[in-house]
Design a protein around this motif. Structure first.
Motif, PDB file in Angstrom:
ATOM      1  N   ILE A 104       0.790  -0.968   0.185  1.00  0.00           N
ATOM      2  CA  ILE A 104       0.066  -0.014   0.102  1.00  0.00           C
ATOM      3  C   ILE A 104       0.862   1.269  -0.010  1.00  0.00           C
ATOM      4  O   ILE A 104       0.680   2.232  -0.762  1.00  0.00           O
ATOM      5  CB  ILE A 104      -1.090   0.175   1.273  1.00  0.00           C
ATOM      6  N   GLU A 105       2.106   1.145   0.659  1.00  0.00           N
ATOM      7  CA  GLU A 105       2.952   2.254   0.607  1.00  0.00           C
ATOM      8  C   GLU A 105       3.489   2.628  -0.877  1.00  0.00           C
ATOM      9  O   GLU A 105       3.467   3.718  -1.041  1.00  0.00           O
ATOM     10  CB  GLU A 105       3.947   2.018   1.472  1.00  0.00           C
TER      11      GLU A 105
ATOM     12  N   ALA B 228       0.341   3.934  -2.768  1.00  0.00           N
ATOM     13  CA  ALA B 228       0.271   5.425  -2.386  1.00  0.00           C
ATOM     14  C   ALA B 228       1.348   6.506  -2.831  1.00  0.00           C
ATOM     15  O   ALA B 228       0.923   7.520  -3.166  1.00  0.00           O
ATOM     16  CB  ALA B 228      -0.077   5.462  -0.741  1.00  0.00           C
ATOM     17  N   GLY B 229       2.491   5.886  -2.792  1.00  0.00           N
ATOM     18  CA  GLY B 229       3.636   6.653  -3.062  1.00  0.00           C
ATOM     19  C   GLY B 229       3.439   7.114  -4.549  1.00  0.00           C
ATOM     20  O   GLY B 229       3.800   8.277  -5.151  1.00  0.00           O
TER      21      GLY B 229
ATOM     22  N   LEU C 172       0.627   7.202  -6.346  1.00  0.00           N
ATOM     23  CA  LEU C 172      -0.276   8.281  -6.282  1.00  0.00           C
ATOM     24  C   LEU C 172       0.075   9.527  -6.190  1.00  0.00           C
ATOM     25  O   LEU C 172      -0.322  10.519  -6.646  1.00  0.00           O
ATOM     26  CB  LEU C 172      -1.333   7.732  -5.534  1.00  0.00           C
ATOM     27  N   VAL C 173       0.993   9.740  -5.076  1.00  0.00           N
ATOM     28  CA  VAL C 173       1.650  11.074  -4.625  1.00  0.00           C
ATOM     29  C   VAL C 173       2.254  11.427  -5.969  1.00  0.00           C
ATOM     30  O   VAL C 173       1.884  12.840  -6.314  1.00  0.00           O
ATOM     31  CB  VAL C 173       2.682  10.822  -3.179  1.00  0.00           C
TER      32      VAL C 173
ATOM     33  N   CYS D 161      -0.117  12.280  -8.731  1.00  0.00           N
ATOM     34  CA  CYS D 161      -0.761  13.649  -8.398  1.00  0.00           C
ATOM     35  C   CYS D 161      -0.030  15.022  -8.360  1.00  0.00           C
ATOM     36  O   CYS D 161      -0.436  16.019  -8.960  1.00  0.00           O
ATOM     37  CB  CYS D 161      -1.572  13.488  -7.060  1.00  0.00           C
TER      38      CYS D 161
ATOM     39  N   ASP E 225       2.747  17.756   0.736  1.00  0.00           N
ATOM     40  CA  ASP E 225       2.655  16.240   0.768  1.00  0.00           C
ATOM     41  C   ASP E 225       3.322  15.737   2.084  1.00  0.00           C
ATOM     42  O   ASP E 225       2.893  14.795   2.721  1.00  0.00           O
ATOM     43  CB  ASP E 225       3.283  15.538  -0.435  1.00  0.00           C
TER      44      ASP E 225
ATOM     45  N   VAL F  47       1.464  16.612   5.377  1.00  0.00           N
ATOM     46  CA  VAL F  47       0.514  15.568   5.743  1.00  0.00           C
ATOM     47  C   VAL F  47       1.024  14.165   5.887  1.00  0.00           C
ATOM     48  O   VAL F  47       0.382  13.619   6.947  1.00  0.00           O
ATOM     49  CB  VAL F  47      -0.673  15.376   4.154  1.00  0.00           C
ATOM     50  N   ALA F  48       1.935  13.791   5.322  1.00  0.00           N
ATOM     51  CA  ALA F  48       2.786  12.503   5.598  1.00  0.00           C
ATOM     52  C   ALA F  48       3.085  12.451   7.024  1.00  0.00           C
ATOM     53  O   ALA F  48       3.080  11.465   7.695  1.00  0.00           O
ATOM     54  CB  ALA F  48       3.726  12.014   4.571  1.00  0.00           C
TER      55      ALA F  48
ATOM     56  N   SER G 223       0.054  11.825   9.273  1.00  0.00           N
ATOM     57  CA  SER G 223      -0.316  10.827   9.160  1.00  0.00           C
ATOM     58  C   SER G 223       0.437   9.499   9.785  1.00  0.00           C
ATOM     59  O   SER G 223       0.236   8.726  10.425  1.00  0.00           O
ATOM     60  CB  SER G 223      -0.965  10.192   7.949  1.00  0.00           C
ATOM     61  N   THR G 224       1.788   9.941   9.580  1.00  0.00           N
ATOM     62  CA  THR G 224       3.010   8.927  10.249  1.00  0.00           C
ATOM     63  C   THR G 224       2.819   8.981  11.713  1.00  0.00           C
ATOM     64  O   THR G 224       2.986   7.933  12.546  1.00  0.00           O
ATOM     65  CB  THR G 224       4.234   9.208   9.565  1.00  0.00           C
TER      66      THR G 224
ATOM     67  N   GLY H 140       0.108   7.015  12.989  1.00  0.00           N
ATOM     68  CA  GLY H 140       0.306   5.889  12.802  1.00  0.00           C
ATOM     69  C   GLY H 140       1.292   5.119  14.021  1.00  0.00           C
ATOM     70  O   GLY H 140       1.232   4.024  14.482  1.00  0.00           O
TER      71      GLY H 140
END
Lengths: 99, 526
Positions: A2-3, A6-7, A9-10, A13, A48, A51-52, A55-56, A59
């Motif tokens: 998933i990393e 998502a990476g 996708l980053v 984008c 980015d 935000v990371a 969320s990190t 987590g």
């Protein structure tokens, strides 16, 4: 896995956002110097990463770092984003390039 | 109508029912909308990536074993010819009376305790219990011990004798009370750690003065190339479970002058004649589990790392003996002739930090060390300098968090303990006493090791922070990261960790792991 998704996708984008900015300045005939591109890209990266970070720290269960660090980083991203858009991208009061 | 302003972006089609956008403005709006959406989606994806990275088991430390070929940190660019803890005076061995716990285990021998009288009871008759500092050294009947205590007092101003008396007269009785009242709460923590002890007796039984050559294969081949042999040993060591394997040429400055306890075939105080065939040490490591170390000081234990590293050392020794060369493990479960942190520093495993442990660039301070001594021809590794001395001068978080005030706040390192090497001094007597004043059934505390900014999870934030800190020679990023550590992650003062008798409240560095919460699994007897 998933990393990586998502990476990816980053990155996608970010490229898309830069392409859109390119289209926007071209259609609006805005004069966009190299340092404006640099500032915009740095802001995108910074946002980015902020935000990371937020969320990190969620987590890793570091609530203090989320509130203090993440909060500060995101607030800075919002403020600098507004300033960047208002005074650099829209170039209020600045010159437009010739059509 | 003449004065009506017309919005140039909106054109009216006479055949349509309302206004519509021009193609140009549609494109403008689309670009802005898609751009904004891309920014938001990108940021959201960054958030997902960060969260996924932070919750990934692999970013916690403590699992990095059997890694194969690569270490987690490329030490090559940081290698230097001499270790950063410099030699600043005549060097000498480590005094056999210096390890506080070993000394206290045999302390009663150094007094004329009447037969049948408990040592603590005897001390109450000869010591000034209201002012332990005033107790004269003259009641000690061992000149080595008197000299050691006097040296520490003269050199550092530390009265280790008073601290040793405090251990017997105050700390141990308090510990008995604390353990009784917290027994139920910490049952799972105790059981977990004791699980790691299961091989300790076996390991020790395998070591004697002659054990280097026990089980050595009769067939011995000459080594073709020591460099290739080093590569082989590092590979095998990593496959046996040590994420860092480095080679050191043995330096007997870091051996005890005499045996500090009865083990490995020695009697207490017997001179340690280091065999001439011992040439190299293979340093092995094991990081403690992140989940348990954050429960310091009241739960978790170093045995977690020691147990694994002892198994690695046992396997590596057997491997070397199978090749026809001698080998002997040095680690907590096999016991030691050498003190390992300075040898690990010499081997480039890490640098000696303010907290006196070997701090590694990838795992920080929370690795436990082992070593296999051997005569197998190897090539020693170089020490490394990743800027830790400078970092520690500025940071001081470990000293601020230390509940016993045992870690120095001095800005600069200096010669310590008269051994000729530079470092920050640690008051091992007060440090050791605090271990026993926690409810931890297998002794605290490891706070300094846990709060060290290099001891962090290995997610992208901390890996990036460490990578920047070790490469920025100006020290600016190190100062900034230390500030962020304090401002964002927060630190405590030492008082926070001290157990309040009767409270059954456990203030730990982060949080007690769920699998240590006995009350969630068992009914407490009323």
């Amino acid at each position: 896995m998933i990393e990586f998704i998502a990476g990816g996708l980053v990155v996608t984008c970010m490229v898309l956002a830069i392409c859109c900015l390119f289209l926007y300045v071209r259609k609006n005939k805005i004069k966009f110097a190299w340092w404006k591109w640099a500032l915009s890209i740095i802001w995108l990266l910074y946002t980015d990463i902020s935000v990371a970070f937020l969320s990190t720290t969620i987590g890793e269960n570091e609530l203090g770092a989320t509130l203090r660090g993440g909060g500060a980083f995101v607030a800075i991203a919002v403020v600098t984003g507004i300033v960047l858009f208002r005074f650099v991208i829209l170039n209020k009061g600045g010159k437009k390039r010739d059509a | 109508m003449e004065n009506e302003k017309v919005n140039p972006s909106v054109q009216t089609n006479p055949e349509s029912k309302g206004p519509e956008l021009s193609r140009r403005n549609f494109l403008k709006l689309s670009a802005a909308s898609v751009g904004a959406a891309a920014v938001v989606t990108g940021a959201a994806a960054a958030g997902v990536a960060g969260y996924a990275n932070a919750t990934d088991r692999r970013t916690a430390t403590g699992w990095e074993t059997e890694t194969g070929d690569e270490e987690y940190f490329d030490r090559k660019p940081f290698e230097v010819s001499k270790p950063t803890n410099r030699v600043v005076g005549p060097t000498r061995n480590i005094e056999y009376l210096s390890p506080a716990q070993y000394r206290r285990n045999v302390l009663s021998r150094f007094f004329d305790v009447p037969e049948g009288m408990a040592f603590a009871d005897y001390l109450r008759t000869v010591a000034d219990v209201n002012n332990l500092e005033a107790t004269p050294f003259s009641i000690i009947n061992n000149p080595d011990l008197v000299k050691y205590y006097q040296d520490m007092l003269d050199r550092e101003g530390w009265n280790f004798f008073a601290e040793d008396l405090r251990y017997f007269l105050e700390v141990l009785p308090r510990r008995t009370r604390i353990l009784a009242e917290t027994e139920f709460d910490l049952t799972l923590a105790k059981a977990y750690v004791n699980g790691h002890y299961y091989l300790s007796g076996y390991h020790l039984s395998r070591i004697s003065k002659e054990s280097d050559f026990e089980g050595v294969s009769e067939t011995k081949y000459d080594v073709r190339d020591p460099a290739e042999m080093t590569r082989l040993i590092k590979k095998v060591g990593r496959m046996y479970g040590s994420p860092i394997v480095r080679i050191v040429e043995l330096n007997n400055d870091f051996a005890y002058d005499r045996c500090p306890q009865e083990s490995r075939g020695y009697t207490f105080g017997e001179p340690l004649n280091i065999p001439s065939h011992w040439k190299y040490g293979i340093i092995t490591t094991y990081p403690l589990s992140w989940e348990t170390i954050v429960a310091s000081p009241h739960a978790g234990a170093s045995q977690e790392g020691y147990a694994y590293v002892a198994v690695t050392d046992e396997k590596l020794s057997t491997f070397i003996k199978q090749l026809g060369y001698s080998a002997r493990p040095n680690d907590r479960q096999h016991n030691y002739e050498y003190v390992l942190p300075p040898l690990a520093v010499l081997a480039g495993v890490g640098e000696q930090g303010r907290l006196s442990s070997c701090v590694t660039p990838e795992f920080g301070a929370h690795v436990r060390l082992g070593m296999v001594v051997t005569d197998l021809p190897l090539v020693p590794d170089k020490p490394i300098d990743f800027g830790l001395q400078k970092f520690c001068q500025n940071c001081k978080i470990c000293a601020e968090n230390c509940p016993s005030g045992s870690i120095s706040f001095a800005d600069k390192p200096r010669e310590i303990n008269g051994r000729g090497y530079e470092g920050w001094p640690i008051n091992t007597a007060t440090c050791s006493n605090f271990w026993y004043e926690t409810p931890n059934p297998t002794m605290g505390c490891r706070i300094c090791v846990t709060v060290c900014p290099f001891t962090k999870r290995s997610n992208w934030i901390h890996t990036a922070a460490r990578d920047v800190a070790v490469r920025d020679k100006t020290g600016i990023s190190a100062s900034m990261l230390t500030w962020m550590e304090r401002a964002f992650y927060g630190t405590h003062d030492g008082e926070y960790y001290k157990y309040v008798d009767g409270s059954r409240e456990y203030n730990v560095v982060k949080e007690m792991p769920w699998f240590f919460k006995t009350g969630d699994f068992f009914v407490e007897p009323s």
